[in-house]
Design a protein around this motif. Structure first.
Motif, mmCIF file in Angstrom:
data_model
loop_
_atom_site.group_PDB
_atom_site.id
_atom_site.type_symbol
_atom_site.label_atom_id
_atom_site.label_comp_id
_atom_site.label_asym_id
_atom_site.label_seq_id
_atom_site.Cartn_x
_atom_site.Cartn_y
_atom_site.Cartn_z
ATOM 1 N N TRP A 80 -61.501 82.964 92.069
ATOM 2 C CA TRP A 80 -62.886 83.219 91.666
ATOM 3 C C TRP A 80 -63.039 82.992 90.172
ATOM 4 O O TRP A 80 -62.191 83.411 89.376
ATOM 5 N N THR A 81 -64.107 82.312 89.795
ATOM 6 C CA THR A 81 -64.518 82.199 88.399
ATOM 7 C C THR A 81 -66.018 81.992 88.355
ATOM 8 O O THR A 81 -66.599 81.405 89.270
ATOM 9 N N ASN A 82 -66.633 82.481 87.320
ATOM 10 C CA ASN A 82 -68.053 82.242 87.093
ATOM 11 C C ASN A 82 -68.198 80.850 86.492
ATOM 12 O O ASN A 82 -67.781 80.605 85.352
ATOM 13 N N LEU A 83 -68.762 79.927 87.251
ATOM 14 C CA LEU A 83 -68.866 78.549 86.796
ATOM 15 C C LEU A 83 -69.768 78.398 85.579
ATOM 16 O O LEU A 83 -69.714 77.388 84.877
ATOM 17 N N ASN A 84 -70.608 79.409 85.304
ATOM 18 C CA ASN A 84 -71.425 79.377 84.092
ATOM 19 C C ASN A 84 -70.637 79.815 82.865
ATOM 20 O O ASN A 84 -71.156 79.772 81.751
ATOM 21 N N ALA A 85 -69.380 80.233 83.093
ATOM 22 C CA ALA A 85 -68.521 80.701 81.994
ATOM 23 C C ALA A 85 -69.183 81.816 81.206
ATOM 24 O O ALA A 85 -69.071 81.905 79.985
ATOM 25 N N GLU A 86 -69.866 82.693 81.916
ATOM 26 C CA GLU A 86 -70.514 83.846 81.305
ATOM 27 C C GLU A 86 -69.991 85.115 81.953
ATOM 28 O O GLU A 86 -69.731 85.151 83.158
ATOM 29 N N GLY A 87 -69.843 86.146 81.161
ATOM 30 C CA GLY A 87 -69.357 87.403 81.697
ATOM 31 C C GLY A 87 -70.345 88.024 82.665
ATOM 32 O O GLY A 87 -71.555 88.034 82.410
ATOM 33 N N VAL A 110 -66.631 88.559 75.218
ATOM 34 C CA VAL A 110 -66.882 89.574 74.187
ATOM 35 C C VAL A 110 -68.261 89.386 73.583
ATOM 36 O O VAL A 110 -69.031 90.337 73.418
ATOM 37 N N ASP A 111 -68.584 88.151 73.213
ATOM 38 C CA ASP A 111 -69.917 87.813 72.721
ATOM 39 C C ASP A 111 -70.170 86.354 73.064
ATOM 40 O O ASP A 111 -69.417 85.747 73.828
ATOM 41 N N GLU A 112 -71.195 85.767 72.490
ATOM 42 C CA GLU A 112 -71.605 84.426 72.881
ATOM 43 C C GLU A 112 -70.502 83.392 72.660
ATOM 44 O O GLU A 112 -70.416 82.403 73.391
ATOM 45 N N PHE A 113 -69.644 83.640 71.667
ATOM 46 C CA PHE A 113 -68.648 82.628 71.319
ATOM 47 C C PHE A 113 -67.207 83.121 71.447
ATOM 48 O O PHE A 113 -66.291 82.400 71.077
ATOM 49 N N THR A 114 -67.020 84.322 71.958
ATOM 50 C CA THR A 114 -65.676 84.906 71.960
ATOM 51 C C THR A 114 -65.307 85.397 73.346
ATOM 52 O O THR A 114 -66.106 86.069 74.007
ATOM 53 N N VAL A 164 -67.033 90.237 82.914
ATOM 54 C CA VAL A 164 -65.870 89.522 83.453
ATOM 55 C C VAL A 164 -66.257 88.082 83.762
ATOM 56 O O VAL A 164 -67.224 87.816 84.478
ATOM 57 N N ILE A 165 -65.477 87.135 83.228
ATOM 58 C CA ILE A 165 -65.682 85.724 83.522
ATOM 59 C C ILE A 165 -64.869 85.304 84.745
ATOM 60 O O ILE A 165 -65.299 84.487 85.549
ATOM 61 N N GLY A 166 -63.683 85.873 84.901
ATOM 62 C CA GLY A 166 -62.831 85.549 86.036
ATOM 63 C C GLY A 166 -61.591 86.419 86.032
ATOM 64 O O GLY A 166 -61.350 87.173 85.088
ATOM 65 N N PHE A 167 -60.836 86.335 87.108
ATOM 66 C CA PHE A 167 -59.585 87.089 87.174
ATOM 67 C C PHE A 167 -58.597 86.362 88.073
ATOM 68 O O PHE A 167 -58.960 85.553 88.920
ATOM 69 N N GLN A 168 -57.325 86.676 87.855
ATOM 70 C CA GLN A 168 -56.266 86.167 88.714
ATOM 71 C C GLN A 168 -55.235 87.277 88.850
ATOM 72 O O GLN A 168 -55.037 88.074 87.926
ATOM 73 N N TYR A 169 -54.621 87.352 90.016
ATOM 74 C CA TYR A 169 -53.614 88.383 90.216
ATOM 75 C C TYR A 169 -52.791 88.098 91.453
ATOM 76 O O TYR A 169 -53.158 87.283 92.295
ATOM 77 N N THR A 170 -51.685 88.764 91.555
ATOM 78 C CA THR A 170 -50.853 88.762 92.752
ATOM 79 C C THR A 170 -50.993 90.123 93.407
ATOM 80 O O THR A 170 -50.776 91.143 92.757
ATOM 81 N N PHE A 171 -51.391 90.117 94.641
ATOM 82 C CA PHE A 171 -51.680 91.352 95.368
ATOM 83 C C PHE A 171 -50.758 91.425 96.561
ATOM 84 O O PHE A 171 -50.626 90.444 97.307
#
Length: 274
Positions: free
Chosen positions: A111-118, A162-166, A65-72
């Protein structure tokens, strides 16, 4: 019953040189739906009116997971917000909660992973905790649910690597394995609940109530200061409604007694006018 909303939103960061794909994640091999499970932390396992308690949110299928958004959403007339605590050192990247509208049941979190990695977390990992006061009545029940239809805010979305570029995005997060879960305020002692009144204009007022938490059956008496009449009867199950119509304005005392002799008393005022 009015429902308040917890709002969570995020602008996702993608890998450099890539664009967010429209291909469904399941077609790219992301088959396990992200979910959060709730653990209610209360001393005796029962939420009584007025209790302060916390709900921990733990991960399920938190994979790549790189990030998520939702209404709770929750009902702030039943659950009065106290605090939000994030578990330190778990998620990679900053968490930015905003609970300035918490009294209205509105909280935002980013929240987001600033490294843009899962990022992958083990099942059962606590990531944040919401604490409430049980400010509703016995037998009140508030849903906790993700809502992607709230206007002016982004719809629910999870961004996966999904992978390094996707990357890919999905629009499903489960809560306790389904779309919503429930938090109930228990009725553990004899209590008069669900009192409803309508003003008398001049004598067509109404009064209704029910009871819970005692040894069945219950007997009730309704008395007033301006009349010797006593309205009485029997309640055979928790939550059974007692309703009186054509009631004049004035002060009414409701007394309910259970089979063990325990007594609960409430006083209500029916005003005159439309």
């Amino acid at each position: 019953m009015r429902r308040g909303l917890i709002i969570v939103f995020l602008s996702f960061l993608l890998l450099p040189g890539t664009a967010k794909l429209q291909t469904p994640c399941v077609d790219l091999g992301i088959t396990d739906t992200l979910g959060f499970n709730t653990v209610i932390n209360v001393d005796d396992g029962i939420i009584d009116p007025g209790d302060e308690f916390c709900v921990s949110f733990t991960t399920e299928n938190f994979n790549f997971v790189i990030g998520f958004q939702y209404t709770f959403a929750f009902d702030p007339s039943i659950l009065c917000f106290l605090s939000l605590q994030t578990t330190p050192g778990v998620l990679l990247g900053p968490i930015g909660p905003n609970f300035s509208q918490a009294d209205n049941g509105v909280i935002s979190m980013i929240w987001t992973n600033l490294n843009a990695e899962g990022q992958t977390l083990p099942d059962g990992q606590e990531i944040f905790t919401l604490c409430f006061n049980a400010c509703g009545e016995p037998n009140d029940c508030s849903p906790l649910y993700f809502n992607d239809d709230y206007p002016f805010y982004p719809e629910l979305e999870v961004n996966y690597q999904v992978d390094e570029f996707t990357t890919c995005s999905d629009t499903i997060i489960l809560l306790d394995g389904q779309e919503e879960t429930q938090i109930k305020i228990e009725c553990t002692e004899l209590t008069i609940i669900d009192i409803q009144t309508c003003n008398a204009d001049p004598t067509n007022g109404s009064l209704s109530f029910s009871a819970c938490g005692g040894a069945l059956p219950y007997t009730y008496e309704v008395t007033t200061s301006f009349s010797p009449a006593v309205l009485s009867g029997t309640i055979n199950q928790d939550g059974e409604e007692v309703l009186f119509g054509t009631v004049p304005p004035g002060l009414f005392t409701i007394e309910v007694t259970d089979a063990d002799g325990n007594v609960s008393t409430r006083t209500v005022n029916i005003e005159s006018g439309p």
